[in-house]
Write an enzyme that holds these catalytic residues in place. Structure first.
Site, PDB file in Angstrom:
ATOM      1  N   LYS A 146       0.835  -1.212   0.000  1.00 48.46           N
ATOM      2  CA  LYS A 146       0.000   0.000   0.000  1.00 48.46           C
ATOM      3  C   LYS A 146       0.869   1.261   0.000  1.00 48.46           C
ATOM      4  CE  LYS A 146      -4.525  -1.187   0.464  1.00 48.46           C
ATOM      5  NZ  LYS A 146      -5.297  -1.370   1.682  1.00 48.46           N
ATOM      6  N   LYS A 172      -4.192 -11.376  -8.327  1.00 50.93           N
ATOM      7  CA  LYS A 172      -5.546 -11.556  -7.792  1.00 50.93           C
ATOM      8  C   LYS A 172      -6.446 -10.413  -8.263  1.00 50.93           C
ATOM      9  CE  LYS A 172      -7.952 -11.805  -3.388  1.00 50.93           C
ATOM     10  NZ  LYS A 172      -7.868 -11.466  -1.983  1.00 50.93           N
ATOM     11  N   LYS A 229     -10.064  -4.450  -6.645  1.00 53.51           N
ATOM     12  CA  LYS A 229     -10.678  -3.181  -7.051  1.00 53.51           C
ATOM     13  C   LYS A 229      -9.626  -2.092  -7.250  1.00 53.51           C
ATOM     14  CE  LYS A 229     -12.367  -3.216  -2.321  1.00 53.51           C
ATOM     15  NZ  LYS A 229     -13.532  -3.518  -1.546  1.00 53.51           N
TER      16      LYS A 229
END
Length: 332
Positions: free
Chosen positions: A114, A196, A199
Protein backbone atom coordinates in the site's frame (compact mmCIF):
# COMPACT_ATOMS: atom_id res chain seq x y z
CA UNK A 1 -27.73 -27.32 23.02
CA UNK A 2 -24.13 -26.62 22.05
CA UNK A 3 -23.33 -22.95 21.56
CA UNK A 4 -22.35 -22.02 18.01
CA UNK A 5 -18.80 -20.88 17.34
CA UNK A 6 -18.53 -17.22 16.38
CA UNK A 7 -17.27 -16.13 12.95
CA UNK A 8 -16.41 -12.59 11.93
CA UNK A 9 -15.32 -10.93 8.70
CA UNK A 10 -15.35 -7.51 7.07
CA UNK A 11 -14.75 -6.04 3.63
CA UNK A 12 -13.73 -2.45 3.01
CA UNK A 13 -16.23 -0.31 1.06
CA UNK A 14 -13.24 1.23 -0.77
CA UNK A 15 -14.79 0.27 -4.12
CA UNK A 16 -17.67 -1.79 -5.46
CA UNK A 17 -17.76 -5.48 -4.46
CA UNK A 18 -15.84 -7.59 -6.96
CA UNK A 19 -16.69 -10.92 -8.54
CA UNK A 20 -13.59 -12.23 -6.72
CA UNK A 21 -14.97 -11.15 -3.32
CA UNK A 22 -18.29 -12.83 -4.10
CA UNK A 23 -16.94 -16.16 -5.41
CA UNK A 24 -14.03 -16.30 -2.98
CA UNK A 25 -15.86 -15.24 0.18
CA UNK A 26 -19.38 -13.82 0.29
CA UNK A 27 -21.11 -16.68 -1.56
CA UNK A 28 -19.77 -19.10 1.03
CA UNK A 29 -20.70 -16.88 3.98
CA UNK A 30 -24.44 -17.38 3.46
CA UNK A 31 -24.07 -21.15 3.91
CA UNK A 32 -22.39 -20.71 7.31
CA UNK A 33 -25.28 -19.05 9.16
CA UNK A 34 -26.65 -22.40 10.38
CA UNK A 35 -23.24 -23.61 11.57
CA UNK A 36 -21.79 -20.40 13.08
CA UNK A 37 -22.87 -17.22 14.88
CA UNK A 38 -21.84 -14.84 12.08
CA UNK A 39 -20.84 -11.15 12.22
CA UNK A 40 -20.12 -9.30 8.96
CA UNK A 41 -19.28 -5.63 8.76
CA UNK A 42 -18.48 -2.84 6.32
CA UNK A 43 -14.90 -1.94 7.28
CA UNK A 44 -15.26 1.81 6.71
CA UNK A 45 -12.68 2.72 9.37
CA UNK A 46 -10.03 0.71 7.53
CA UNK A 47 -11.00 2.39 4.26
CA UNK A 48 -9.82 5.87 5.25
CA UNK A 49 -6.15 4.84 5.41
CA UNK A 50 -6.43 5.85 1.72
CA UNK A 51 -8.10 9.20 0.92
CA UNK A 52 -11.81 8.84 0.10
CA UNK A 53 -14.48 11.14 -1.30
CA UNK A 54 -16.89 11.28 1.69
CA UNK A 55 -20.13 11.07 -0.32
CA UNK A 56 -18.78 8.11 -2.30
CA UNK A 57 -17.72 6.28 0.86
CA UNK A 58 -21.20 6.71 2.37
CA UNK A 59 -22.87 5.50 -0.84
CA UNK A 60 -20.58 2.48 -1.21
CA UNK A 61 -21.04 1.49 2.45
CA UNK A 62 -24.83 1.34 2.08
CA UNK A 63 -24.60 -0.32 -1.35
CA UNK A 64 -22.31 -2.99 0.12
CA UNK A 65 -24.80 -3.67 2.91
CA UNK A 66 -27.61 -4.06 0.34
CA UNK A 67 -25.39 -6.33 -1.79
CA UNK A 68 -24.55 -8.50 1.25
CA UNK A 69 -28.27 -9.09 1.80
CA UNK A 70 -28.87 -9.67 -1.94
CA UNK A 71 -26.08 -12.29 -1.87
CA UNK A 72 -28.05 -14.27 0.70
CA UNK A 73 -26.86 -12.87 4.05
CA UNK A 74 -30.19 -12.83 5.89
CA UNK A 75 -30.05 -10.12 8.64
CA UNK A 76 -32.23 -12.38 10.81
CA UNK A 77 -29.48 -15.04 10.77
CA UNK A 78 -26.34 -12.87 10.45
CA UNK A 79 -25.33 -9.72 12.34
CA UNK A 80 -24.62 -7.05 9.70
CA UNK A 81 -23.19 -3.70 10.81
CA UNK A 82 -21.02 -0.72 9.91
CA UNK A 83 -17.66 -0.71 11.70
CA UNK A 84 -17.70 3.00 12.61
CA UNK A 85 -21.10 2.55 14.33
CA UNK A 86 -19.35 0.49 17.03
CA UNK A 87 -16.77 2.86 18.62
CA UNK A 88 -15.30 0.01 20.68
CA UNK A 89 -13.31 -0.99 17.54
CA UNK A 90 -11.29 2.24 17.78
CA UNK A 91 -11.08 2.09 21.57
CA UNK A 92 -9.66 -1.42 21.65
CA UNK A 93 -7.37 -0.65 18.69
CA UNK A 94 -5.61 2.04 20.75
CA UNK A 95 -4.96 -0.38 23.62
CA UNK A 96 -3.70 -3.06 21.20
CA UNK A 97 -1.42 -0.51 19.51
CA UNK A 98 0.41 -0.42 22.84
CA UNK A 99 0.87 -4.22 22.75
CA UNK A 100 1.94 -4.45 19.11
CA UNK A 101 5.62 -4.14 18.31
CA UNK A 102 6.97 -1.65 15.77
CA UNK A 103 9.03 -4.42 14.17
CA UNK A 104 5.95 -6.61 13.71
CA UNK A 105 4.09 -3.84 11.87
CA UNK A 106 7.18 -3.08 9.74
CA UNK A 107 7.13 -6.64 8.40
CA UNK A 108 3.54 -6.55 7.14
CA UNK A 109 3.60 -7.12 3.37
CA UNK A 110 0.32 -5.21 2.86
CA UNK A 111 1.84 -2.09 4.42
CA UNK A 112 4.74 -2.31 1.98
CA UNK A 113 2.40 -2.81 -0.98
CA UNK A 114 0.00 0.00 0.00
CA UNK A 115 2.92 2.37 0.72
CA UNK A 116 4.21 1.78 -2.80
CA UNK A 117 0.72 2.37 -4.25
CA UNK A 118 0.07 5.54 -2.21
CA UNK A 119 3.55 7.02 -1.79
CA UNK A 120 2.08 10.51 -1.28
CA UNK A 121 0.05 9.40 1.76
CA UNK A 122 1.97 6.92 3.93
CA UNK A 123 0.06 7.70 7.12
CA UNK A 124 0.22 6.19 10.61
CA UNK A 125 -3.18 4.51 10.12
CA UNK A 126 -1.81 2.56 7.17
CA UNK A 127 1.02 1.37 9.42
CA UNK A 128 -1.13 0.44 12.45
CA UNK A 129 -4.00 -0.98 10.34
CA UNK A 130 -3.25 -4.55 11.60
CA UNK A 131 -3.83 -3.45 15.22
CA UNK A 132 -7.31 -2.23 14.25
CA UNK A 133 -7.87 -5.51 12.42
CA UNK A 134 -6.81 -7.37 15.58
CA UNK A 135 -9.30 -5.25 17.56
CA UNK A 136 -12.07 -6.10 15.06
CA UNK A 137 -11.51 -9.81 15.66
CA UNK A 138 -10.66 -9.92 19.38
CA UNK A 139 -13.50 -7.58 20.37
CA UNK A 140 -16.04 -10.28 19.50
CA UNK A 141 -14.04 -13.21 20.93
CA UNK A 142 -14.30 -14.72 17.43
CA UNK A 143 -13.46 -18.41 17.09
CA UNK A 144 -13.01 -18.33 13.33
CA UNK A 145 -11.93 -15.63 10.86
CA UNK A 146 -12.41 -16.35 7.15
CA UNK A 147 -9.25 -15.06 5.49
CA UNK A 148 -7.74 -15.11 2.05
CA UNK A 149 -4.05 -15.84 1.57
CA UNK A 150 -3.31 -12.08 1.52
CA UNK A 151 -4.74 -11.60 5.03
CA UNK A 152 -3.21 -14.65 6.71
CA UNK A 153 -0.26 -12.59 7.97
CA UNK A 154 -2.65 -10.16 9.74
CA UNK A 155 -4.52 -13.07 11.33
CA UNK A 156 -1.23 -14.52 12.62
CA UNK A 157 -0.32 -11.12 14.09
CA UNK A 158 -3.75 -10.96 15.79
CA UNK A 159 -3.01 -14.30 17.45
CA UNK A 160 0.43 -13.04 18.56
CA UNK A 161 -1.08 -9.87 20.07
CA UNK A 162 -3.80 -11.87 21.86
CA UNK A 163 -1.28 -14.35 23.26
CA UNK A 164 1.00 -11.50 24.42
CA UNK A 165 -1.91 -9.73 26.16
CA UNK A 166 -3.18 -12.96 27.73
CA UNK A 167 0.36 -13.77 28.88
CA UNK A 168 0.42 -10.53 30.89
CA UNK A 169 -3.18 -10.28 32.12
CA UNK A 170 -4.61 -13.80 32.08
CA UNK A 171 -7.32 -15.28 29.89
CA UNK A 172 -8.82 -12.16 28.27
CA UNK A 173 -8.99 -12.92 24.53
CA UNK A 174 -10.03 -16.04 22.69
CA UNK A 175 -7.25 -17.02 20.23
CA UNK A 176 -8.92 -16.99 16.78
CA UNK A 177 -8.35 -19.62 14.11
CA UNK A 178 -8.00 -18.62 10.45
CA UNK A 179 -10.83 -20.22 8.47
CA UNK A 180 -9.72 -20.96 4.92
CA UNK A 181 -12.73 -22.37 3.06
CA UNK A 182 -12.12 -25.57 1.12
CA UNK A 183 -14.06 -24.35 -1.91
CA UNK A 184 -13.20 -20.66 -1.80
CA UNK A 185 -12.19 -19.63 -5.31
CA UNK A 186 -9.17 -17.38 -5.83
CA UNK A 187 -10.26 -15.29 -8.80
CA UNK A 188 -7.56 -13.52 -10.78
CA UNK A 189 -7.56 -10.29 -12.82
CA UNK A 190 -8.94 -10.64 -16.36
CA UNK A 191 -6.17 -8.42 -17.74
CA UNK A 192 -3.25 -9.70 -15.60
CA UNK A 193 -4.23 -13.28 -14.71
CA UNK A 194 -1.14 -13.78 -12.52
CA UNK A 195 -2.53 -11.16 -10.07
CA UNK A 196 -5.55 -11.56 -7.79
CA UNK A 197 -8.66 -9.68 -8.96
CA UNK A 198 -8.70 -6.42 -7.04
CA UNK A 199 -10.68 -3.18 -7.05
CA UNK A 200 -7.31 -1.37 -7.06
CA UNK A 201 -6.44 -2.87 -10.49
CA UNK A 202 -5.10 -0.10 -12.73
CA UNK A 203 -6.73 -1.66 -15.81
CA UNK A 204 -10.53 -1.15 -15.59
CA UNK A 205 -11.07 -4.30 -17.68
CA UNK A 206 -9.16 -6.45 -15.17
CA UNK A 207 -11.71 -6.25 -12.38
CA UNK A 208 -15.30 -7.46 -12.66
CA UNK A 209 -17.80 -5.91 -10.25
CA UNK A 210 -20.74 -7.83 -8.87
CA UNK A 211 -23.14 -5.02 -9.79
CA UNK A 212 -21.74 -4.35 -13.30
CA UNK A 213 -24.46 -4.08 -15.95
CA UNK A 214 -24.76 -7.03 -18.40
CA UNK A 215 -23.23 -5.12 -21.33
CA UNK A 216 -20.21 -4.14 -19.19
CA UNK A 217 -19.73 -7.75 -18.02
CA UNK A 218 -19.94 -9.04 -21.61
CA UNK A 219 -17.35 -6.50 -22.79
CA UNK A 220 -14.89 -7.27 -19.97
CA UNK A 221 -14.98 -11.02 -20.61
CA UNK A 222 -14.55 -10.55 -24.36
CA UNK A 223 -11.37 -8.56 -23.63
CA UNK A 224 -9.99 -11.08 -21.11
CA UNK A 225 -6.32 -11.96 -21.63
CA UNK A 226 -5.74 -15.58 -22.77
CA UNK A 227 -2.80 -17.16 -24.67
CA UNK A 228 -1.87 -18.14 -28.21
CA UNK A 229 -2.58 -21.87 -27.89
CA UNK A 230 -6.37 -21.89 -28.57
CA UNK A 231 -7.21 -24.93 -26.39
CA UNK A 232 -9.50 -24.70 -23.37
CA UNK A 233 -7.77 -26.73 -20.64
CA UNK A 234 -6.96 -26.17 -16.99
CA UNK A 235 -3.27 -25.41 -16.50
CA UNK A 236 -2.77 -22.49 -14.05
CA UNK A 237 1.02 -22.35 -14.56
CA UNK A 238 1.16 -22.28 -18.36
CA UNK A 239 -2.36 -21.01 -19.10
CA UNK A 240 -3.26 -18.62 -16.23
CA UNK A 241 -5.83 -16.62 -18.24
CA UNK A 242 -7.80 -19.61 -19.54
CA UNK A 243 -7.54 -21.41 -16.17
CA UNK A 244 -8.96 -18.33 -14.42
CA UNK A 245 -11.87 -18.15 -16.89
CA UNK A 246 -12.49 -21.88 -16.40
CA UNK A 247 -12.61 -21.39 -12.63
CA UNK A 248 -15.12 -18.53 -13.01
CA UNK A 249 -17.23 -20.60 -15.45
CA UNK A 250 -17.11 -23.57 -13.07
CA UNK A 251 -18.30 -21.38 -10.15
CA UNK A 252 -21.11 -19.91 -12.27
CA UNK A 253 -22.37 -23.18 -13.79
CA UNK A 254 -21.32 -25.89 -11.33
CA UNK A 255 -19.47 -27.81 -14.06
CA UNK A 256 -16.08 -29.33 -13.33
CA UNK A 257 -12.96 -28.65 -15.41
CA UNK A 258 -13.15 -31.95 -17.34
CA UNK A 259 -16.73 -31.17 -18.45
CA UNK A 260 -15.71 -27.62 -19.47
CA UNK A 261 -12.74 -28.91 -21.51
CA UNK A 262 -15.10 -31.34 -23.26
CA UNK A 263 -17.77 -28.68 -23.87
CA UNK A 264 -15.34 -26.31 -25.61
CA UNK A 265 -13.07 -28.87 -27.32
CA UNK A 266 -12.11 -27.62 -30.80
CA UNK A 267 -13.82 -24.25 -30.29
CA UNK A 268 -12.04 -20.91 -30.30
CA UNK A 269 -11.38 -18.72 -27.29
CA UNK A 270 -13.94 -16.18 -28.54
CA UNK A 271 -16.77 -18.69 -28.08
CA UNK A 272 -15.50 -19.67 -24.64
CA UNK A 273 -15.09 -16.07 -23.42
CA UNK A 274 -18.63 -15.21 -24.57
CA UNK A 275 -20.00 -18.27 -22.73
CA UNK A 276 -18.18 -17.29 -19.52
CA UNK A 277 -19.53 -13.73 -19.80
CA UNK A 278 -23.09 -15.02 -20.33
CA UNK A 279 -22.84 -17.37 -17.33
CA UNK A 280 -21.60 -14.55 -15.07
CA UNK A 281 -24.35 -12.20 -16.32
CA UNK A 282 -27.01 -14.77 -15.34
CA UNK A 283 -25.36 -15.44 -11.97
CA UNK A 284 -25.13 -11.71 -11.11
CA UNK A 285 -28.52 -10.63 -12.48
CA UNK A 286 -30.67 -11.56 -9.43
CA UNK A 287 -28.06 -10.05 -7.06
CA UNK A 288 -27.99 -6.74 -8.97
CA UNK A 289 -31.79 -6.56 -9.20
CA UNK A 290 -32.26 -7.34 -5.48
CA UNK A 291 -29.56 -4.82 -4.51
CA UNK A 292 -31.36 -2.10 -6.50
CA UNK A 293 -34.66 -3.04 -4.83
CA UNK A 294 -33.11 -2.87 -1.35
CA UNK A 295 -31.39 0.47 -2.04
CA UNK A 296 -34.81 1.96 -2.74
CA UNK A 297 -35.91 0.92 0.78
CA UNK A 298 -33.71 3.20 2.91
CA UNK A 299 -35.76 2.70 6.09
CA UNK A 300 -35.24 -1.08 5.94
CA UNK A 301 -31.47 -0.79 5.41
CA UNK A 302 -31.26 1.70 8.28
CA UNK A 303 -33.08 -0.74 10.56
CA UNK A 304 -30.63 -3.52 9.55
CA UNK A 305 -27.48 -1.53 10.31
CA UNK A 306 -28.93 0.00 13.49
CA UNK A 307 -29.99 -3.38 14.91
CA UNK A 308 -26.70 -4.91 13.78
CA UNK A 309 -24.65 -2.20 15.54
CA UNK A 310 -26.72 -2.57 18.74
CA UNK A 311 -26.11 -6.33 18.84
CA UNK A 312 -22.42 -5.99 17.95
CA UNK A 313 -21.87 -3.23 20.54
CA UNK A 314 -23.37 -5.29 23.37
CA UNK A 315 -20.74 -8.01 22.79
CA UNK A 316 -17.93 -5.53 22.05
CA UNK A 317 -18.63 -3.64 25.25
CA UNK A 318 -18.16 -6.72 27.44
CA UNK A 319 -14.70 -7.33 25.98
CA UNK A 320 -13.68 -3.68 26.16
CA UNK A 321 -14.71 -3.33 29.82
CA UNK A 322 -12.67 -6.40 30.69
CA UNK A 323 -9.62 -5.04 28.80
CA UNK A 324 -9.92 -1.57 30.38
CA UNK A 325 -10.09 -3.11 33.83
CA UNK A 326 -7.06 -5.35 33.16
CA UNK A 327 -4.82 -2.51 31.95
CA UNK A 328 -5.72 -0.37 34.98
CA UNK A 329 -8.22 2.18 33.67
CA UNK A 330 -10.68 3.46 36.29
CA UNK A 331 -14.16 2.09 35.59
CA UNK A 332 -16.66 4.83 34.73
Amino acid sequence: MEEKKRMLSGIQPSGELTLGSYLGAIRNWAERADEFDCYYFMADMHTITVRQTPADLRRRTITQLAAYIACGLDPEKNTLFIQSHVPQHAQLAWVLNCYTMFGELSRMTQFKAKSAQHAENINAGLFTYPALMAADILLYQADMVPVGEDQKQHCELTRDIAERFNGIYGDVFKIPEPYIPKVGARIMSLSTPTNKMSKSDTDPNGCVYLLDKPEVLARKFKRAVTDSEMSVRFDPVNKPGISNLMQIYSCATGRDYAAIEQEFAGQGYGTFKTAVGDAVIEMCRPIREETDRLLADKAYLQSVYTNGADKAASIANKTLRKVYKKVGFVQR
